[in-house]
Design a protein around this motif. Sequence first.
Motif, PDB file in Angstrom:
ATOM      1  N   ARG A 131       0.844  -1.186   0.000  1.00  0.00           N
ATOM      2  CA  ARG A 131       0.000   0.000   0.000  1.00  0.00           C
ATOM      3  C   ARG A 131       0.882   1.239   0.000  1.00  0.00           C
ATOM      4  NH1 ARG A 131      -3.534  -1.648   4.162  1.00  0.00           N
ATOM      5  NH2 ARG A 131      -2.544  -3.616   3.752  1.00  0.00           N
ATOM      6  N   PHE A 132       0.254   2.386  -0.191  1.00  0.00           N
ATOM      7  CA  PHE A 132       0.963   3.662  -0.074  1.00  0.00           C
ATOM      8  C   PHE A 132      -0.042   4.719   0.359  1.00  0.00           C
ATOM      9  CE2 PHE A 132      -0.454   3.377  -4.456  1.00  0.00           C
ATOM     10  CZ  PHE A 132      -0.900   4.647  -4.779  1.00  0.00           C
ATOM     11  N   TRP A 133       0.452   5.900   0.693  1.00  0.00           N
ATOM     12  CA  TRP A 133      -0.381   6.957   1.256  1.00  0.00           C
ATOM     13  C   TRP A 133      -0.041   8.304   0.632  1.00  0.00           C
ATOM     14  CZ3 TRP A 133       2.345   3.270   3.733  1.00  0.00           C
ATOM     15  CH2 TRP A 133       1.623   2.332   4.487  1.00  0.00           C
ATOM     16  N   ILE A 134      -1.014   9.190   0.662  1.00  0.00           N
ATOM     17  CA  ILE A 134      -0.801  10.607   0.389  1.00  0.00           C
ATOM     18  C   ILE A 134      -1.210  11.331   1.665  1.00  0.00           C
ATOM     19  CG2 ILE A 134      -1.494  12.617  -0.964  1.00  0.00           C
ATOM     20  CD1 ILE A 134      -2.055  10.649  -3.287  1.00  0.00           C
ATOM     21  N   VAL A 135      -0.288  12.092   2.235  1.00  0.00           N
ATOM     22  CA  VAL A 135      -0.517  12.778   3.509  1.00  0.00           C
ATOM     23  C   VAL A 135      -1.527  13.913   3.321  1.00  0.00           C
ATOM     24  CG1 VAL A 135       0.557  14.125   5.371  1.00  0.00           C
ATOM     25  CG2 VAL A 135       1.814  12.237   4.304  1.00  0.00           C
ATOM     26  N   ARG A 136      -2.516  13.940   4.196  1.00  0.00           N
ATOM     27  CA  ARG A 136      -3.476  15.052   4.238  1.00  0.00           C
ATOM     28  C   ARG A 136      -3.026  16.067   5.276  1.00  0.00           C
ATOM     29  NH1 ARG A 136      -8.890  12.787   5.611  1.00  0.00           N
ATOM     30  NH2 ARG A 136      -9.573  14.906   5.172  1.00  0.00           N
ATOM     31  N   THR A 137      -2.755  15.583   6.504  1.00  0.00           N
ATOM     32  CA  THR A 137      -2.271  16.447   7.582  1.00  0.00           C
ATOM     33  C   THR A 137      -1.243  15.669   8.388  1.00  0.00           C
ATOM     34  OG1 THR A 137      -3.978  15.742   9.150  1.00  0.00           O
ATOM     35  CG2 THR A 137      -4.486  17.667   7.793  1.00  0.00           C
ATOM     36  N   GLY A 138      -0.345  16.408   9.026  1.00  0.00           N
ATOM     37  CA  GLY A 138       0.668  15.770   9.866  1.00  0.00           C
ATOM     38  C   GLY A 138       1.982  15.575   9.129  1.00  0.00           C
ATOM     39  N   THR A 139       2.903  14.894   9.816  1.00  0.00           N
ATOM     40  CA  THR A 139       4.249  14.675   9.282  1.00  0.00           C
ATOM     41  C   THR A 139       4.655  13.228   9.463  1.00  0.00           C
ATOM     42  OG1 THR A 139       4.841  16.940   9.918  1.00  0.00           O
ATOM     43  CG2 THR A 139       6.658  15.436   9.433  1.00  0.00           C
ATOM     44  N   VAL A 140       5.242  12.670   8.423  1.00  0.00           N
ATOM     45  CA  VAL A 140       5.756  11.303   8.440  1.00  0.00           C
ATOM     46  C   VAL A 140       7.260  11.359   8.198  1.00  0.00           C
ATOM     47  CG1 VAL A 140       5.712   9.048   7.287  1.00  0.00           C
ATOM     48  CG2 VAL A 140       3.584  10.343   7.579  1.00  0.00           C
ATOM     49  N   ALA A 141       8.027  10.681   9.046  1.00  0.00           N
ATOM     50  CA  ALA A 141       9.479  10.607   8.877  1.00  0.00           C
ATOM     51  C   ALA A 141       9.836   9.314   8.153  1.00  0.00           C
ATOM     52  CB  ALA A 141      10.171  10.644  10.230  1.00  0.00           C
ATOM     53  N   PRO A 166       0.215  13.381  14.812  1.00  0.00           N
ATOM     54  CA  PRO A 166      -0.984  12.706  14.304  1.00  0.00           C
ATOM     55  C   PRO A 166      -1.083  12.946  12.791  1.00  0.00           C
ATOM     56  CG  PRO A 166      -1.486  13.886  16.323  1.00  0.00           C
ATOM     57  CD  PRO A 166      -0.096  14.298  15.912  1.00  0.00           C
ATOM     58  N   VAL A 167      -1.366  11.883  12.050  1.00  0.00           N
ATOM     59  CA  VAL A 167      -1.392  11.957  10.586  1.00  0.00           C
ATOM     60  C   VAL A 167      -2.754  11.505  10.075  1.00  0.00           C
ATOM     61  CG1 VAL A 167      -0.437  10.941   8.460  1.00  0.00           C
ATOM     62  CG2 VAL A 167       1.098  11.588  10.332  1.00  0.00           C
ATOM     63  N   ARG A 168      -3.277  12.272   9.150  1.00  0.00           N
ATOM     64  CA  ARG A 168      -4.446  11.842   8.373  1.00  0.00           C
ATOM     65  C   ARG A 168      -3.962  11.711   6.944  1.00  0.00           C
ATOM     66  NH1 ARG A 168      -8.528  16.331   9.668  1.00  0.00           N
ATOM     67  NH2 ARG A 168      -9.254  15.688   7.635  1.00  0.00           N
ATOM     68  N   ALA A 169      -4.377  10.625   6.285  1.00  0.00           N
ATOM     69  CA  ALA A 169      -3.861  10.359   4.938  1.00  0.00           C
ATOM     70  C   ALA A 169      -4.890   9.615   4.100  1.00  0.00           C
ATOM     71  CB  ALA A 169      -2.579   9.528   5.042  1.00  0.00           C
ATOM     72  N   TYR A 170      -4.641   9.634   2.815  1.00  0.00           N
ATOM     73  CA  TYR A 170      -5.375   8.777   1.893  1.00  0.00           C
ATOM     74  C   TYR A 170      -4.519   7.534   1.686  1.00  0.00           C
ATOM     75  CZ  TYR A 170      -8.108  12.930   0.753  1.00  0.00           C
ATOM     76  OH  TYR A 170      -8.914  14.038   0.821  1.00  0.00           O
TER      77      TYR A 170
END
Length: 151
Positions: free
Chosen positions: A43-53, A95-99
């Motif tokens: 799977r993969f994601w597109i970040v809506r809000t927040g930060t991913v390292a 906290p991250v929200r993503a698709y």
Amino acid sequence: MASVTTVGAALPAEHRERLMRIAREVSFDEGTRLFEEGRRADRFWIVRTGTVALDVHVPGRRPAVIDSLGHGELVGWSWHFEPHVWQLGAEAMSPVRAYEFDAVTVRAMCAEDPEFGRAVAVWVGQVLAHRLNAARIRLLDLYGPYGSGSP
């Protein structure tokens, strides 16, 4: 101007809309590991809000962070290339929200529609080139005698 690594800047509107039709909204608490280096990339994601390292495993130490991603950016490219194994790890730094997207479904969509597949491949390639350059700069900053020379 949007970064070439964001879906909005990299995919033509018709392909972006097609991709977004299969998106699933997800959220991650701070500290959640999205994926681990060496595991199956499905799977993969597109970040809506927040930060991913994004990080790399360092034996005997905490993972070394090589980049951080935010709004509109793609998290994960290993799903697109065989053997579909994560080359890095990823952790929610806030906290991250993503698709979220199922990799098997997107690869099937790419195979069915060569134009869509090419657009996705170019987007993922741009992301990969950007990440490689970011990792190079980070390594120069850490280990080069004069850093990367970047401001």
